[in-house]
Write an enzyme that holds these catalytic residues in place. Structure first.
Site, PDB file in Angstrom:
ATOM      1  N   HIS A 372       0.953  -1.291  -0.019  1.00 30.25           N
ATOM      2  CA  HIS A 372       0.014  -0.060  -0.049  1.00 30.25           C
ATOM      3  C   HIS A 372       1.038   1.290   0.135  1.00 30.25           C
ATOM      4  O   HIS A 372       0.179   2.348   0.099  1.00 30.25           O
ATOM      5  CB  HIS A 372      -0.881   0.030   1.145  1.00 30.25           C
ATOM      6  CG  HIS A 372      -2.069  -0.929   1.124  1.00 30.25           C
ATOM      7  ND1 HIS A 372      -3.329  -0.744   0.739  1.00 30.25           N
ATOM      8  CD2 HIS A 372      -2.105  -2.266   1.639  1.00 30.25           C
ATOM      9  CE1 HIS A 372      -4.192  -1.725   0.911  1.00 30.25           C
ATOM     10  NE2 HIS A 372      -3.366  -2.619   1.434  1.00 30.25           N
ATOM     11  N   LYS A 567      -8.136  14.063   4.979  1.00 31.79           N
ATOM     12  CA  LYS A 567      -7.707  12.844   5.154  1.00 31.79           C
ATOM     13  C   LYS A 567      -6.305  12.937   6.305  1.00 31.79           C
ATOM     14  O   LYS A 567      -6.422  14.005   6.976  1.00 31.79           O
ATOM     15  CB  LYS A 567      -6.651  12.409   3.947  1.00 31.79           C
ATOM     16  CG  LYS A 567      -6.088  13.648   3.404  1.00 31.79           C
ATOM     17  CD  LYS A 567      -5.606  13.537   1.808  1.00 31.79           C
ATOM     18  CE  LYS A 567      -6.371  13.889   0.752  1.00 31.79           C
ATOM     19  NZ  LYS A 567      -6.620  12.613  -0.179  1.00 31.79           N
ATOM     20  N   ARG A 568      -5.758  11.916   6.623  1.00 33.23           N
ATOM     21  CA  ARG A 568      -4.623  11.895   7.772  1.00 33.23           C
ATOM     22  C   ARG A 568      -3.884  12.961   7.250  1.00 33.23           C
ATOM     23  O   ARG A 568      -3.358  13.080   6.096  1.00 33.23           O
ATOM     24  CB  ARG A 568      -3.734  10.666   7.656  1.00 33.23           C
ATOM     25  CG  ARG A 568      -4.423   9.341   8.165  1.00 33.23           C
ATOM     26  CD  ARG A 568      -4.729   9.847   9.727  1.00 33.23           C
ATOM     27  NE  ARG A 568      -3.717   9.568  10.438  1.00 33.23           N
ATOM     28  CZ  ARG A 568      -3.388   8.668  11.358  1.00 33.23           C
ATOM     29  NH1 ARG A 568      -4.212   7.862  11.687  1.00 33.23           N
ATOM     30  NH2 ARG A 568      -2.208   8.624  12.235  1.00 33.23           N
ATOM     31  N   LYS A 573       1.108  14.288   2.002  1.00 35.46           N
ATOM     32  CA  LYS A 573      -0.415  14.579   1.409  1.00 35.46           C
ATOM     33  C   LYS A 573      -0.482  16.160   1.122  1.00 35.46           C
ATOM     34  O   LYS A 573      -1.469  16.560   0.591  1.00 35.46           O
ATOM     35  CB  LYS A 573      -1.291  14.074   2.257  1.00 35.46           C
ATOM     36  CG  LYS A 573      -1.469  12.497   2.370  1.00 35.46           C
ATOM     37  CD  LYS A 573      -2.418  12.207   3.513  1.00 35.46           C
ATOM     38  CE  LYS A 573      -2.628  10.457   3.638  1.00 35.46           C
ATOM     39  NZ  LYS A 573      -3.207   9.887   2.829  1.00 35.46           N
ATOM     40  N   THR A 678      -8.630   6.771  -1.852  1.00 34.10           N
ATOM     41  CA  THR A 678      -9.973   6.143  -2.057  1.00 34.10           C
ATOM     42  C   THR A 678     -10.933   7.290  -1.774  1.00 34.10           C
ATOM     43  O   THR A 678     -11.994   7.286  -2.434  1.00 34.10           O
ATOM     44  CB  THR A 678     -10.000   4.986  -1.171  1.00 34.10           C
ATOM     45  OG1 THR A 678      -9.661   5.115   0.311  1.00 34.10           O
ATOM     46  CG2 THR A 678      -9.478   3.842  -1.621  1.00 34.10           C
ATOM     47  N   LYS A 682     -14.634   8.477  -3.817  1.00 32.65           N
ATOM     48  CA  LYS A 682     -15.972   8.841  -2.861  1.00 32.65           C
ATOM     49  C   LYS A 682     -16.495  10.238  -3.446  1.00 32.65           C
ATOM     50  O   LYS A 682     -17.521  10.376  -3.728  1.00 32.65           O
ATOM     51  CB  LYS A 682     -15.772   8.704  -1.562  1.00 32.65           C
ATOM     52  CG  LYS A 682     -15.594   7.389  -1.135  1.00 32.65           C
ATOM     53  CD  LYS A 682     -14.843   7.247   0.188  1.00 32.65           C
ATOM     54  CE  LYS A 682     -14.293   5.989   0.441  1.00 32.65           C
ATOM     55  NZ  LYS A 682     -13.431   5.823   1.727  1.00 32.65           N
TER      56      LYS A 682
HETATM   57  O1  73E Z   1      -2.791   5.821  -0.780  1.00 30.83           O
HETATM   58  C1  73E Z   1      -3.445   5.009   0.308  1.00 30.83           C
HETATM   59  C2  73E Z   1      -4.438   3.916  -0.069  1.00 30.83           C
HETATM   60  O2  73E Z   1      -5.521   4.440  -0.851  1.00 30.83           O
HETATM   61  C3  73E Z   1      -2.545   4.727   1.150  1.00 30.83           C
HETATM   62  O3  73E Z   1      -1.653   5.656   1.644  1.00 30.83           O
HETATM   63  C4  73E Z   1      -2.821   3.592   2.191  1.00 30.83           C
HETATM   64  O4  73E Z   1      -3.777   2.589   1.745  1.00 30.83           O
HETATM   65  C5  73E Z   1      -4.758   3.056   1.115  1.00 30.83           C
HETATM   66  C6  73E Z   1      -5.668   1.806   0.574  1.00 30.83           C
HETATM   67  O5  73E Z   1      -4.874   1.077  -0.417  1.00 30.83           O
HETATM   68  C7  73E Z   1      -1.937   3.177   3.375  1.00 30.83           C
HETATM   69  N1  73E Z   1      -1.987   2.843   4.609  1.00 30.83           N
HETATM   70  C8  73E Z   1      -1.048   2.682   4.904  1.00 30.83           C
HETATM   71  N2  73E Z   1      -0.060   2.315   3.940  1.00 30.83           N
HETATM   72  N3  73E Z   1      -0.693   2.860   2.987  1.00 30.83           N
HETATM   73  C9  73E Z   1      -0.537   2.262   6.491  1.00 30.83           C
HETATM   74  C10 73E Z   1       0.648   1.889   6.992  1.00 30.83           C
HETATM   75  C11 73E Z   1       1.151   1.500   8.140  1.00 30.83           C
HETATM   76  C12 73E Z   1       0.005   1.579   9.005  1.00 30.83           C
HETATM   77  C13 73E Z   1      -1.277   1.774   8.584  1.00 30.83           C
HETATM   78  C14 73E Z   1      -1.570   2.071   7.398  1.00 30.83           C
END
Ligand code: 73E
Length: 840
Positions: A372, A567-568, A573, A678, A682
């Site tokens: 991810h 978002k976070r 970001k 995502t 939305k």
């Molecule tokens: O771009 C997003 C993505 O849409 C990405 O940053 C996020 O996952 C979403 C779903 O695919 C994400 N979260 C984490 N890494 N990528 C993450 C890493 C460590 C702990 C918790 C979450």
């Protein structure tokens, strides 16, 4: 009994339902009243909205249980191959409304509770979010479960039942983020079924001994019990109701009698405290790897219990273990569950007597790994000494996997030591660390990224050597998706109704075949339709304004453009780019004559999002946003043209109010850093336009809706590396490079928003290395904002863009995404429960 005892609804309906008169009393009413009386032990005269929510939830749950049982029976009978989604996070949000819609019971319940004196909206509003996740990764898992049930796939989720979800965010008057615990289980959770009989023992610490035959014996240490809690996942318009199984940790022996008798009371409850701690709290960090022992224990506890449960279910069929890959596929949601790979090796070798090669062939056909993020600080690494201490047998297995793997690499690339060092599962250093992404890639059948660009980056950067070694066919892409049930029908019911009316297709059809939205395209040219479309957006803006008024006591003007970034908080970001852009707009407005200002379209900017508690720069960004807001919202020169709000405690439920209200939303990460995103999907599904960089899923959204309907700006991914190099080796003073940004930063540093010195560390991130390229993208960002303003002036054209955007979002349904996983990875098929029920 006088009327005062029956303050709500129709007394006759209550009485008849209570007496169990079945004639004329709808079953929904009977079941609701029955739960009030028996499960809750309350009566009509003392039932408040919270009680009514609980009664409604229990009554709806009865329906889910029936379907859940039939679904599991169907699987047991047909014995199809099943898939399991292992995720440390499931960001479910609220359940009642979703369950009502998926079961097709919403209107019945609306009428039923109305007769008893309640409004369904007020009842729904009493539910607390289940917030067992940080952001996109956890919400994606929740959307995938919804889609799994809606497409009738045999798909279960496995996660942890944290006692505390993501922290509640409070904002102090100075603009500081404060974290409060989220005791979400406080008023009982009607959506979970404790399975006190489904338990497994999970070992930690102890000693591991290797036998000559390659097997190991792991004993001693501490054993913790995992108890299952099941959450039912209804499909939309299907009987299929899959399961999300969440584990709770409990001490094996709650009480150590020996210590107690020896007078050591604290010692007696100590083991109980440490066992409980494992599932006590969700780690609130995303995109950072900390190496904390408790987090490692969470990961192992969850993967060990889940695997034991999966294997027990498989064995009930009486099949030999070497057929496991024919019946089981396990998706690893990021590297968090990677310990499942050495754990399955351990089970096969130490407990099932398999030889190494056969065990490895089973393992590498069972697991699938989704990456991810490519951000280096987010890639999980665990110190070797920590794994050795907590999981001694697993460290031996990891070393063996690494040995055999590197031997194979050496055979293909003889004497290429640098390559071996790069690819090793173990990173050299003090201490050595296990690279979980390498372990996950080596141990899986397939590896995927979450959007086209991201999957390409995975293949060309962090896992490039693995593509060279194993061939590209193991590496692929599944672009993320979102469930249109929650993210359109539920959060934007008026738009959903207008779409149904216009397409002349039942919503039960188009919500499961989202490409049908294309039928809206011709209506973009229909002025009457545009009027309806725009009126719904307007009412959604008023709904948001009402929320802000009632929760924060602030009055938002609704005749403005609503511009949203939620978002976070993270530097990549670039909420900083957004807030500095707001300040730029403010300074521009301040310099305008009243005549000039008349031509300006008012804009309301919304931010929401949490910062990781230890992420100092992200917290400073929140502080700056809050303080800019208090200045500009009260400045008589500008307040009619620009308003700014930071909405505290962002959540799934808040997103459901914000997203339908947005005219434009911002997805403005530095190119190549946001894997997918995502929420971008939305917003666009709800007819909000997108302002973004050429990054993540923004690119595929633009491909679908047409580039003329999105606002793109900024440098592209291939330029990023070189720009960073230039920042370090050929720095140009900010005043020269980007005078607009320099002027904004000067004003912040001069104290225009108070606290001059406090913002220095934040400003320095830009003045110094500017790793996230604000100075490179600022001018084109401001230009893009100007193009948004200009486009908004022509409301007819704007609404056309909005309609065409929604119409072309079909690709982003999570049904499409989950079916891609099912077909190209898991090799599983829908297994419908006979006589599917129709939703209404
Ligand atoms: O771009 C997003 C993505 O849409 C990405 O940053 C996020 O996952 C979403 C779903 O695919 C994400 N979260 C984490 N890494 N990528 C993450 C890493 C460590 C702990 C918790 C979450």
């Amino acid at each position: 009994t006088g009327k005062e005892h029956w303050p709500r609804g129709d007394e006759k309906v209550w009485k008849e339902a209570l007496r169990g008169v079945d004639k004329d009393v709808p079953s929904v009413t009977k079941s609701f009243v029955n739960h009030v009386q028996t499960s809750l032990a309350r009566q009509a005269y003392n039932l408040d909205d919270l009680g009514a929510y609980q009664a409604a939830a229990l009554s709806v749950r009865d329906n889910l249980i029936v379907n859940w049982n039939e679904t599991q029976l169907n699987y047991t009978r047909k014995n199809p191959k099943r898939a399991y989604y292992l995720s440390l996070e499931f960001l479910m949000g609220r359940t009642l409304d979703n369950a009502l819609l998926n079961l097709g019971l919403k209107e019945e319940y609306r009428d039923g509770v109305k007769k008893l004196g309640f409004s369904i909206e007020d009842i729904l509003d009493k539910e607390r979010d289940a917030a067992l996740g940080n952001g996109g990764l956890g919400r994606l898992a929740a959307c995938y479960l919804d889609s799994g049930s809606s497409t009738e796939l045999p798909l279960w989720g496995y996660g942890l039942r944290y006692k505390y979800g993501i922290f509640q965010q409070l904002i102090s008057p100075e603009g500081n983020q404060l974290e409060a615990p989220d005791p979400w289980l406080e008023n009982q959770n009607p959506w979970e079924l404790p399975r006190l009989d489904v338990t497994y023992e999970v070992r930690f610490y102890g000693q591991s001994e290797r036998l000559a035959n390659g097997r190991g014996i792991w004993q001693g240490g501490q054993e913790v019990v995992a108890v299952a809690y099941d959450v039912m996942i209804p499909g939309y318009g299907t009987k299929t109701t899959n399961n999300l199984r969440l584990w709770e940790s409990r001490p094996k022996r709650g009480f150590d009698l020996n210590s107690f008798n020896a007078g050591n009371y604290e010692g007696a409850v100590e083991s109980s405290n440490t066992a409980d701690a494992i599932t006590s709290v969700l780690y609130p960090n995303d995109h950072t790897s900390f190496g904390k022992e408790l987090r490692l224990k969470q990961q192992y506890f969850w993967t060990a219990a889940s695997l034991a449960d999966i294997i027990r279910r498989f064995k009930q069929q009486g099949k030999p273990m070497n057929q496991l890959p024919d019946y089981v596929a396990i998706q690893l949601n990021d590297t968090h569950p990677t310990l499942a790979i050495p754990e399955l090796m351990r089970i096969l070798i130490d407990e099932e007597d398999f030889g190494w090669d056969q065990a490895w062939s089973i393992v590498t056909n069972v697991f699938f790994y989704t990456n991810h993020t490519v951000l280096p600080e987010a890639l999980e690494k665990w110190p070797v000494p920590l794994i050795e201490h907590v999981l001694p047998r697993h460290l031996q297995i990891i070393y063996d996997i690494n040995l055999f793997f590197l031997q194979a690499v050496e055979r293909k690339y003889p004497n290429d030591r640098e390559r071996l060092a790069r690819m090793s599962l173990i990173e050299e250093g003090f201490p050595k660390q296990v690279r979980m992404a390498h372990l996950a890639a080596v141990g899986s059948r397939k590896v995927n990224g979450v959007a086209e660009l991201h999957s390409d980056l995975v293949k060309t950067t962090i896992l490039k050597d693995f593509v060279d070694f194993e061939g590209v066919s193991k590496f692929s892409n599944v672009t993320n998706g979102i469930t249109p049930r929650r993210w359109l029908d539920q959060c934007n019911p008026e738009l959903s109704d207008l779409i149904t009316k216009t397409l002349k297709v039942e919503k039960t059809v188009w919500l499961k075949d989202l490409a049908k939205l294309k039928g809206l395209i011709p209506f973009a040219e229909d002025a009457a339709f545009r009027k309806e479309w725009a009126a719904i957006k307007q009412r959604n803006k008023e709904r948001l304004a009402h929320y802000v008024q009632t929760t924060l006591g602030l009055t938002v003007r609704t005749d403005a453009m609503f511009d949203v970034q939620i978002k976070r908080l993270h530097e990549y970001k670039r909420q900083t780019l957004n807030i500095l852009g707001v300040i730029h707009r403010y300074l521009t407005l301040k310099a305008m004559t009243p005549e000039e200002k008349k031509k300006v379209n008012p804009r309301v900017v919304f931010f929401a999002g949490k910062a990781a508690p230890a992420y100092y720069i992200a917290k400073l960004t929140i502080r700056l946003i809050v303080n800019v807001a208090s200045k500009i919202n009260t400045d008589p020169d500008t307040k009619d043209y620009l308003q700014l709000y930071f909405l505290p405690d962002y959540s799934v439920s808040l997103a459901e109010v914000l997203i339908p209200a947005s005219d434009i939303s911002q997805h403005i990460s530095t190119a190549g850093t946001e894997a997918s995103g995502t929420s971008n999907m939305k917003f666009c599904l709800n007819g909000g336009l997108l302002l973004g960089t050429v990054d993540g899923a923004n690119i595929e959204i633009a491909e679908e809706v047409g580039e003329s309907n999105v606002f793109f700006f900024g440098h592209l991914t291939p330029a990023v590396e070189d720009l960073r190099y230039q920042h370090i080796y050929h720095p140009v003073p900010l005043e020269e490079k980007c005078p607009g940004l320099a002027r904004v930063i000067e004003q912040v540093a001069a104290g225009l928003f108070g606290d001059a010195e406090i913002y220095e560390p934040l400003l320095n991130t830009i003045r110094q290395t500017d790793y996230y390229l604000l100075s490179d993208d600022f001018d084109s960002y401001i230009a893009a904002l100007g193009m948004v303003d200009e486009a908004y002036q022509d409301q007819d054209e704007w609404v056309k863009k909005s309609i065409k955007t929604t119409a072309n979002m079909g690709k982003f349904s999570s049904d499409r995404a989950i079916l891609e996983y099912a077909e190209s990875f898991w090799n599983i098929e829908p297994s419908p429960v006979e006589a599917p029920k129709k939703a209404t």
